[in-house]
Scaffold this motif. Sequence first.
Motif, PDB file in Angstrom:
ATOM      1  N   THR A 251      -7.676 -43.651 -13.461  1.00  0.00           N
ATOM      2  CA  THR A 251      -7.697 -42.742 -12.361  1.00  0.00           C
ATOM      3  C   THR A 251      -7.310 -41.310 -12.796  1.00  0.00           C
ATOM      4  OG1 THR A 251      -6.794 -44.561 -10.920  1.00  0.00           O
ATOM      5  CG2 THR A 251      -6.399 -42.382 -10.109  1.00  0.00           C
ATOM      6  N   PHE A 252      -8.218 -40.463 -12.308  1.00  0.00           N
ATOM      7  CA  PHE A 252      -7.886 -38.927 -12.579  1.00  0.00           C
ATOM      8  C   PHE A 252      -7.161 -38.400 -11.207  1.00  0.00           C
ATOM      9  CE2 PHE A 252     -11.754 -39.647 -15.273  1.00  0.00           C
ATOM     10  CZ  PHE A 252     -11.348 -38.861 -16.415  1.00  0.00           C
ATOM     11  N   ARG A 253      -6.061 -37.461 -11.475  1.00  0.00           N
ATOM     12  CA  ARG A 253      -5.780 -36.643 -10.471  1.00  0.00           C
ATOM     13  C   ARG A 253      -6.291 -35.159 -10.625  1.00  0.00           C
ATOM     14  NH1 ARG A 253       0.279 -35.405  -8.824  1.00  0.00           N
ATOM     15  NH2 ARG A 253      -0.129 -34.294  -6.860  1.00  0.00           N
ATOM     16  N   VAL A 254      -6.902 -34.530  -9.668  1.00  0.00           N
ATOM     17  CA  VAL A 254      -7.304 -33.378  -9.688  1.00  0.00           C
ATOM     18  C   VAL A 254      -6.435 -32.491  -8.425  1.00  0.00           C
ATOM     19  CG1 VAL A 254      -9.414 -31.631  -9.148  1.00  0.00           C
ATOM     20  CG2 VAL A 254      -9.520 -34.005 -10.062  1.00  0.00           C
ATOM     21  N   ASN A 255      -6.092 -31.456  -9.087  1.00  0.00           N
ATOM     22  CA  ASN A 255      -4.953 -30.502  -8.412  1.00  0.00           C
ATOM     23  C   ASN A 255      -5.587 -28.968  -8.177  1.00  0.00           C
ATOM     24  OD1 ASN A 255      -2.848 -29.860  -6.649  1.00  0.00           O
ATOM     25  ND2 ASN A 255      -1.687 -29.277  -8.429  1.00  0.00           N
ATOM     26  N   ALA A 256      -5.885 -28.634  -7.106  1.00  0.00           N
ATOM     27  CA  ALA A 256      -6.498 -27.188  -7.079  1.00  0.00           C
ATOM     28  C   ALA A 256      -5.112 -26.293  -6.716  1.00  0.00           C
ATOM     29  CB  ALA A 256      -7.186 -26.997  -5.829  1.00  0.00           C
ATOM     30  N   ASN A 257      -5.062 -25.205  -7.507  1.00  0.00           N
ATOM     31  CA  ASN A 257      -4.058 -24.225  -7.135  1.00  0.00           C
ATOM     32  C   ASN A 257      -4.975 -22.990  -6.986  1.00  0.00           C
ATOM     33  OD1 ASN A 257      -2.063 -22.266  -7.176  1.00  0.00           O
ATOM     34  ND2 ASN A 257      -1.125 -23.208  -8.983  1.00  0.00           N
ATOM     35  N   GLY A 258      -5.310 -22.428  -6.022  1.00  0.00           N
ATOM     36  CA  GLY A 258      -6.109 -21.169  -5.672  1.00  0.00           C
ATOM     37  C   GLY A 258      -7.540 -21.577  -6.460  1.00  0.00           C
ATOM     38  N   LYS A 259      -8.014 -20.805  -7.310  1.00  0.00           N
ATOM     39  CA  LYS A 259      -9.205 -21.109  -7.993  1.00  0.00           C
ATOM     40  C   LYS A 259      -9.085 -21.800  -9.312  1.00  0.00           C
ATOM     41  CE  LYS A 259     -11.611 -16.912  -5.991  1.00  0.00           C
ATOM     42  NZ  LYS A 259     -12.264 -15.845  -5.962  1.00  0.00           N
ATOM     43  N   LEU A 260      -7.814 -22.402  -9.635  1.00  0.00           N
ATOM     44  CA  LEU A 260      -7.616 -22.928 -10.820  1.00  0.00           C
ATOM     45  C   LEU A 260      -7.625 -24.460 -10.602  1.00  0.00           C
ATOM     46  CD1 LEU A 260      -5.311 -20.425 -12.615  1.00  0.00           C
ATOM     47  CD2 LEU A 260      -7.946 -20.634 -12.792  1.00  0.00           C
ATOM     48  N   LEU A 261      -7.898 -25.172 -11.541  1.00  0.00           N
ATOM     49  CA  LEU A 261      -7.868 -26.829 -11.353  1.00  0.00           C
ATOM     50  C   LEU A 261      -6.750 -27.344 -12.384  1.00  0.00           C
ATOM     51  CD1 LEU A 261     -11.313 -28.019 -10.264  1.00  0.00           C
ATOM     52  CD2 LEU A 261      -9.610 -27.786  -8.954  1.00  0.00           C
ATOM     53  N   ASP A 262      -6.070 -28.215 -12.384  1.00  0.00           N
ATOM     54  CA  ASP A 262      -5.454 -29.203 -13.198  1.00  0.00           C
ATOM     55  C   ASP A 262      -6.139 -30.361 -13.017  1.00  0.00           C
ATOM     56  OD1 ASP A 262      -3.583 -27.204 -14.036  1.00  0.00           O
ATOM     57  OD2 ASP A 262      -2.321 -27.344 -12.342  1.00  0.00           O
ATOM     58  N   VAL A 263      -6.440 -30.925 -14.146  1.00  0.00           N
ATOM     59  CA  VAL A 263      -6.879 -32.228 -13.818  1.00  0.00           C
ATOM     60  C   VAL A 263      -6.075 -33.288 -14.935  1.00  0.00           C
ATOM     61  CG1 VAL A 263      -9.040 -33.761 -14.415  1.00  0.00           C
ATOM     62  CG2 VAL A 263      -9.191 -31.764 -13.611  1.00  0.00           C
TER      63      VAL A 263
END
Length: 184
Positions: A33-45
Motif C-alpha cells: 500500500t502506498f500513501r500519497v499526501n498532497a501539500n499544495g503543489k507538492l506530493l509526499d509518497v
Amino acid sequence: MVLPWVVRRTRLPLLSLRCVDCRSESATTGEGTFRVNANGKLLDVWLLVRCVSCDRTSKLTVHERAPVRALDPVELDGYHANDPELVASRLLDPLLARRNRFTLDWAGAWRLHTPSESIEEAWPVQVQVVFEDPVPVRPERLIAQGLGLSRNEVLRRVKCEIPLRRTTSAGFAFTVMPGRPPEM
C-alpha cells in the motif's frame, strides 16, 4: 547444449528494519500500500510496511516534497491504485533501501527453476543462470541445490568465471565436469 536455470521470486522479501515499538527487526509490505499526501503543489509518497511481530505500521519515503508535475502521470496513478508491480519495483530499488535504511531478507522468498531433463548423458554440462529479481545468493549453494550435490563436490566439479563463494545477484554461467568413476 546449455541448460537454462532461472531464479524467481515467490513473494516479496521481508525488510530488515527495526521496529520502534517492539524492536523486532523484520517488516513486510503485506498487500503493498502506498500513501500519497498532497501539500499544495507538492506530493509526499510513502510505502507502508508492517512489523511482523507487533503489526505496527511504518512509512518508507518514496518521494518527499516532489512537485506534482515532476512525477510521471502513469506512476502517480500506480501509487493511487497500489499497483503490485510498482510496489515490487520500489521495494527492490537500492536507492530507496539506502535512503530508508533497510535491507531485504530473501529467505524463503525465491525458488530455483531448473529443466526436468536428466544431465547424466552429456558431459560436461553447461548451465546459464538468470535472475528475474536481484536475489543475493552464493553460487555454490545455488548449484548444490540445483544439482543435488554437496558444496564440496560443487567446488571440485564446477568451473565458473565468478567466485563460487561470493554472493551474487547477477546472472552467470558455469560448466559441470563429470564425477570421478568409482575406484576399484
